[in-house]
Motif scaffolding. Sequence first.
Motif, PDB file in Angstrom:
ATOM      1  N   SER A 180     -25.069  40.469 -75.759  1.00 48.42           N
ATOM      2  CA  SER A 180     -24.267  39.472 -76.456  1.00 48.42           C
ATOM      3  C   SER A 180     -25.088  38.735 -77.515  1.00 48.42           C
ATOM      4  O   SER A 180     -24.606  38.492 -78.630  1.00 48.42           O
ATOM      5  CB  SER A 180     -23.657  38.479 -75.468  1.00 48.42           C
ATOM      6  OG  SER A 180     -24.654  37.771 -74.764  1.00 48.42           O
ATOM      7  N   VAL A 181     -26.354  38.405 -77.187  1.00 51.76           N
ATOM      8  CA  VAL A 181     -27.197  37.715 -78.168  1.00 51.76           C
ATOM      9  C   VAL A 181     -27.564  38.650 -79.319  1.00 51.76           C
ATOM     10  O   VAL A 181     -27.409  38.298 -80.500  1.00 51.76           O
ATOM     11  CB  VAL A 181     -28.470  37.157 -77.502  1.00 51.76           C
ATOM     12  CG1 VAL A 181     -29.461  36.656 -78.558  1.00 51.76           C
ATOM     13  CG2 VAL A 181     -28.125  36.024 -76.547  1.00 51.76           C
ATOM     14  N   TYR A 182     -28.039  39.844 -78.982  1.00 56.09           N
ATOM     15  CA  TYR A 182     -28.448  40.787 -80.022  1.00 56.09           C
ATOM     16  C   TYR A 182     -27.264  41.152 -80.911  1.00 56.09           C
ATOM     17  O   TYR A 182     -27.375  41.153 -82.149  1.00 56.09           O
ATOM     18  CB  TYR A 182     -29.042  42.051 -79.394  1.00 56.09           C
ATOM     19  CG  TYR A 182     -29.409  43.102 -80.423  1.00 56.09           C
ATOM     20  CD1 TYR A 182     -30.553  42.966 -81.212  1.00 56.09           C
ATOM     21  CD2 TYR A 182     -28.598  44.219 -80.616  1.00 56.09           C
ATOM     22  CE1 TYR A 182     -30.878  43.913 -82.161  1.00 56.09           C
ATOM     23  CE2 TYR A 182     -28.921  45.181 -81.568  1.00 56.09           C
ATOM     24  CZ  TYR A 182     -30.061  45.027 -82.336  1.00 56.09           C
ATOM     25  OH  TYR A 182     -30.380  45.970 -83.286  1.00 56.09           O
ATOM     26  N   GLY A 183     -26.128  41.457 -80.293  1.00 55.07           N
ATOM     27  CA  GLY A 183     -24.947  41.841 -81.069  1.00 55.07           C
ATOM     28  C   GLY A 183     -24.458  40.719 -81.956  1.00 55.07           C
ATOM     29  O   GLY A 183     -24.074  40.936 -83.107  1.00 55.07           O
ATOM     30  N   THR A 184     -24.465  39.511 -81.423  1.00 56.62           N
ATOM     31  CA  THR A 184     -24.008  38.362 -82.205  1.00 56.62           C
ATOM     32  C   THR A 184     -24.875  38.158 -83.447  1.00 56.62           C
ATOM     33  O   THR A 184     -24.365  37.970 -84.564  1.00 56.62           O
ATOM     34  CB  THR A 184     -24.026  37.088 -81.344  1.00 56.62           C
ATOM     35  OG1 THR A 184     -23.109  37.243 -80.260  1.00 56.62           O
ATOM     36  CG2 THR A 184     -23.632  35.867 -82.163  1.00 56.62           C
ATOM     37  N   ARG A 205     -29.458  30.803 -63.231  1.00 55.06           N
ATOM     38  CA  ARG A 205     -29.602  30.536 -61.797  1.00 55.06           C
ATOM     39  C   ARG A 205     -30.983  31.004 -61.328  1.00 55.06           C
ATOM     40  O   ARG A 205     -31.375  32.132 -61.601  1.00 55.06           O
ATOM     41  CB  ARG A 205     -28.518  31.262 -61.007  1.00 55.06           C
ATOM     42  CG  ARG A 205     -27.082  30.823 -61.323  1.00 55.06           C
ATOM     43  CD  ARG A 205     -26.095  31.650 -60.529  1.00 55.06           C
ATOM     44  NE  ARG A 205     -24.711  31.408 -60.913  1.00 55.06           N
ATOM     45  CZ  ARG A 205     -23.878  30.592 -60.277  1.00 55.06           C
ATOM     46  NH1 ARG A 205     -24.317  29.924 -59.211  1.00 55.06           N
ATOM     47  NH2 ARG A 205     -22.638  30.432 -60.688  1.00 55.06           N
ATOM     48  N   GLY A 206     -31.682  30.141 -60.600  1.00 57.16           N
ATOM     49  CA  GLY A 206     -32.978  30.536 -60.055  1.00 57.16           C
ATOM     50  C   GLY A 206     -34.151  30.011 -60.854  1.00 57.16           C
ATOM     51  O   GLY A 206     -34.048  29.030 -61.594  1.00 57.16           O
ATOM     52  N   ASP A 207     -35.279  30.693 -60.724  1.00 55.21           N
ATOM     53  CA  ASP A 207     -36.542  30.297 -61.336  1.00 55.21           C
ATOM     54  C   ASP A 207     -36.586  30.748 -62.791  1.00 55.21           C
ATOM     55  O   ASP A 207     -36.641  31.945 -63.091  1.00 55.21           O
ATOM     56  CB  ASP A 207     -37.695  30.928 -60.546  1.00 55.21           C
ATOM     57  CG  ASP A 207     -39.066  30.473 -61.038  1.00 55.21           C
ATOM     58  OD1 ASP A 207     -39.134  29.822 -62.105  1.00 55.21           O
ATOM     59  OD2 ASP A 207     -40.053  30.784 -60.364  1.00 55.21           O
ATOM     60  N   ALA A 208     -36.577  29.785 -63.721  1.00 56.42           N
ATOM     61  CA  ALA A 208     -36.526  30.108 -65.149  1.00 56.42           C
ATOM     62  C   ALA A 208     -37.763  30.854 -65.625  1.00 56.42           C
ATOM     63  O   ALA A 208     -37.719  31.553 -66.652  1.00 56.42           O
ATOM     64  CB  ALA A 208     -36.336  28.832 -65.969  1.00 56.42           C
ATOM     65  N   GLY A 214     -37.834  38.009 -70.792  1.00 59.59           N
ATOM     66  CA  GLY A 214     -36.583  38.008 -71.548  1.00 59.59           C
ATOM     67  C   GLY A 214     -36.699  37.237 -72.845  1.00 59.59           C
ATOM     68  O   GLY A 214     -36.154  37.650 -73.883  1.00 59.59           O
ATOM     69  N   ARG A 215     -37.419  36.123 -72.810  1.00 49.56           N
ATOM     70  CA  ARG A 215     -37.648  35.348 -74.045  1.00 49.56           C
ATOM     71  C   ARG A 215     -38.317  36.217 -75.104  1.00 49.56           C
ATOM     72  O   ARG A 215     -37.906  36.235 -76.276  1.00 49.56           O
ATOM     73  CB  ARG A 215     -38.553  34.149 -73.747  1.00 49.56           C
ATOM     74  CG  ARG A 215     -37.925  32.985 -73.021  1.00 49.56           C
ATOM     75  CD  ARG A 215     -39.004  31.953 -72.707  1.00 49.56           C
ATOM     76  NE  ARG A 215     -38.514  30.762 -72.069  1.00 49.56           N
ATOM     77  CZ  ARG A 215     -38.232  29.611 -72.694  1.00 49.56           C
ATOM     78  NH1 ARG A 215     -38.390  29.531 -73.997  1.00 49.56           N
ATOM     79  NH2 ARG A 215     -37.808  28.564 -72.028  1.00 49.56           N
ATOM     80  N   GLN A 216     -39.366  36.918 -74.686  1.00 53.42           N
ATOM     81  CA  GLN A 216     -40.112  37.741 -75.631  1.00 53.42           C
ATOM     82  C   GLN A 216     -39.263  38.883 -76.175  1.00 53.42           C
ATOM     83  O   GLN A 216     -39.300  39.190 -77.375  1.00 53.42           O
ATOM     84  CB  GLN A 216     -41.361  38.312 -74.941  1.00 53.42           C
ATOM     85  CG  GLN A 216     -42.444  37.260 -74.680  1.00 53.42           C
ATOM     86  CD  GLN A 216     -42.903  36.611 -75.979  1.00 53.42           C
ATOM     87  OE1 GLN A 216     -42.745  35.398 -76.148  1.00 53.42           O
ATOM     88  NE2 GLN A 216     -43.423  37.402 -76.907  1.00 53.42           N
ATOM     89  N   LEU A 217     -38.495  39.525 -75.290  1.00 53.21           N
ATOM     90  CA  LEU A 217     -37.650  40.637 -75.728  1.00 53.21           C
ATOM     91  C   LEU A 217     -36.615  40.185 -76.747  1.00 53.21           C
ATOM     92  O   LEU A 217     -36.373  40.872 -77.750  1.00 53.21           O
ATOM     93  CB  LEU A 217     -36.961  41.277 -74.513  1.00 53.21           C
ATOM     94  CG  LEU A 217     -37.872  42.066 -73.567  1.00 53.21           C
ATOM     95  CD1 LEU A 217     -37.122  42.437 -72.292  1.00 53.21           C
ATOM     96  CD2 LEU A 217     -38.391  43.326 -74.272  1.00 53.21           C
ATOM     97  N   ILE A 224     -35.642  35.686 -83.686  1.00 57.24           N
ATOM     98  CA  ILE A 224     -35.329  34.264 -83.496  1.00 57.24           C
ATOM     99  C   ILE A 224     -35.850  33.834 -82.127  1.00 57.24           C
ATOM    100  O   ILE A 224     -35.605  34.517 -81.128  1.00 57.24           O
ATOM    101  CB  ILE A 224     -33.807  34.029 -83.587  1.00 57.24           C
ATOM    102  CG1 ILE A 224     -33.294  34.460 -84.974  1.00 57.24           C
ATOM    103  CG2 ILE A 224     -33.454  32.569 -83.331  1.00 57.24           C
ATOM    104  CD1 ILE A 224     -31.787  34.525 -85.073  1.00 57.24           C
ATOM    105  N   PRO A 225     -36.550  32.712 -82.026  1.00 55.09           N
ATOM    106  CA  PRO A 225     -37.136  32.312 -80.744  1.00 55.09           C
ATOM    107  C   PRO A 225     -36.106  31.772 -79.757  1.00 55.09           C
ATOM    108  O   PRO A 225     -35.114  31.156 -80.148  1.00 55.09           O
ATOM    109  CB  PRO A 225     -38.129  31.215 -81.148  1.00 55.09           C
ATOM    110  CG  PRO A 225     -37.541  30.622 -82.392  1.00 55.09           C
ATOM    111  CD  PRO A 225     -36.911  31.778 -83.122  1.00 55.09           C
ATOM    112  N   VAL A 226     -36.361  31.996 -78.485  1.00 53.35           N
ATOM    113  CA  VAL A 226     -35.603  31.334 -77.426  1.00 53.35           C
ATOM    114  C   VAL A 226     -36.265  29.980 -77.193  1.00 53.35           C
ATOM    115  O   VAL A 226     -37.412  29.911 -76.769  1.00 53.35           O
ATOM    116  CB  VAL A 226     -35.599  32.166 -76.127  1.00 53.35           C
ATOM    117  CG1 VAL A 226     -34.909  31.401 -74.997  1.00 53.35           C
ATOM    118  CG2 VAL A 226     -34.903  33.508 -76.356  1.00 53.35           C
TER     119      VAL A 226
END
Length: 496
Positions: A180-184, A205-208, A214-217, A224-226
């Motif tokens: 969804s992020v990449y496509g958007t 949900r859970g330990d961030a 995932g942030r790096q990917l 664009i940074p997370v």
Amino acid sequence: MKRYLNPIMFVGTCSDAGKSVINTAFCRIFRQDGYHPAPFKAQNMSLNSYSTIEGGEMGRAQVVQAEACGIEPHTDMNPVLLKPTNDKSSQVVLNGKPVGNMSAKDYFGIKNQKEELFKEAINAFKRLETRYNPIVLEGAGSISELNLRDRDITNMRMASQAGASTYLVADIDKGGVFGSVYGTIALLKPEEKALMRGIIINKFRGDASLFEEGRQLLKELTGIPVVGVIPWFHDIKIEEEDSVALDVKNNTYRDGKINVAIILLKRMSNFTDFDVLEMDTRFNPYYTNNLDEIEKADIILLPGSKNTLADLQHLRANGIANAIIRAHKTGKKVIGICGGYQMMGIRLEDPEGIEGSLPVIPGLGLLPQCTVIEQEKITKQSSFTFLPDTSDSLQTCRGYEIHMGRTTLLNDAPNQPVVLLEDGRQDGYYLNNKCWGSYMHGILDNPAVLDNLADGFDKKTENKSFDYTAFKEEQYDKLAALIRQNVDMKYIYSTL
């Protein structure tokens, strides 16, 4: 004096990604940091609306955000509001005033008309900019609806017009967050992507720390940074914008509480009238159209409706109307607000076909009154006294009206108003402590009314008044603290 900040905007990969709540958080953060912010959403589609001091109508999401900013709501914060009247058309409210009903095909299909609305939205934004800083903008739905891009007045066109530093909010709980992020981002025009400053992952949900890879990917995929990963939370109560929120609200009876059944209507409006009941520990509110759940309740609340006659006909067809009448006869409390109040009368009339094709329909027969739907729309914010003829000590309360209809008494019924407004008008009908109705939205937010609602029940609950205004202030501060903990605020300020 604080430095000038450029506008900031939160847009989404989908509806219900959490844009409104994150927007609210930043409204409070900027206020805490010494700025004078204001919210803005060019176009809102919602049946939850509000009357401003000036008598204009706007979406409640921006009202919540204005509260977080510590300022009075104004229609410039939401210049275009669409209120669905049925599955195919909506009432269009422009700069606080209704300008007619339109089908979705006409609204989205007539380009010149959308351009005029866009100009009105830009003008409203510019007026806000002269009074507040920064402006905290919110998008609508997904920003990657290509078929609507040329007619968009809410998302990236508005971001470009405002020169806003734009942040994409993605709901990880729905699944497919990478796609969804990449496509958007991939579907944006180059000039739109240039406005993007960061990505915010919401409802984690859970330990961030598990999302570090995932942030790096996402940074590698989009460039664009997370800038934040917001945890899923249940302990902070912020008013919801969309009716989809009703799907996750409580919907069943609980022992030991005052059980309040809120009738689910097809065109229910302003369900936020009942949010206070979720916070007051004396009550257990639930939204339902289940006959068993209705009959078990101590109190039945009839909410507002954008199509009162059709909704009442639906209640009759599925047996809910008879269940409400039986509950009243057995001594249960039955209370109506706005459209629900209209339903409680002897009959409803719509001679001009304003709401639809039903010219007249019998009411529930609980109150001695008749309502005629009229073209004039009353939008007014007022102070009032509750039960002026029965209370020994009168407290000043606040609420607001949004309705099309004139209600009159029948059969020489005695005048027994629920409220006396500051301008001398009377509103509502008080049959007794177990049966009354009023046009006043927000009436339950007042401690005197909540105490009256709880009166007469021998439940093992705290017997003390609940201050909803103070509670909401605490929630805005808690929300701001949560966002500060999980978002790179230094980076965000650097982009403004």
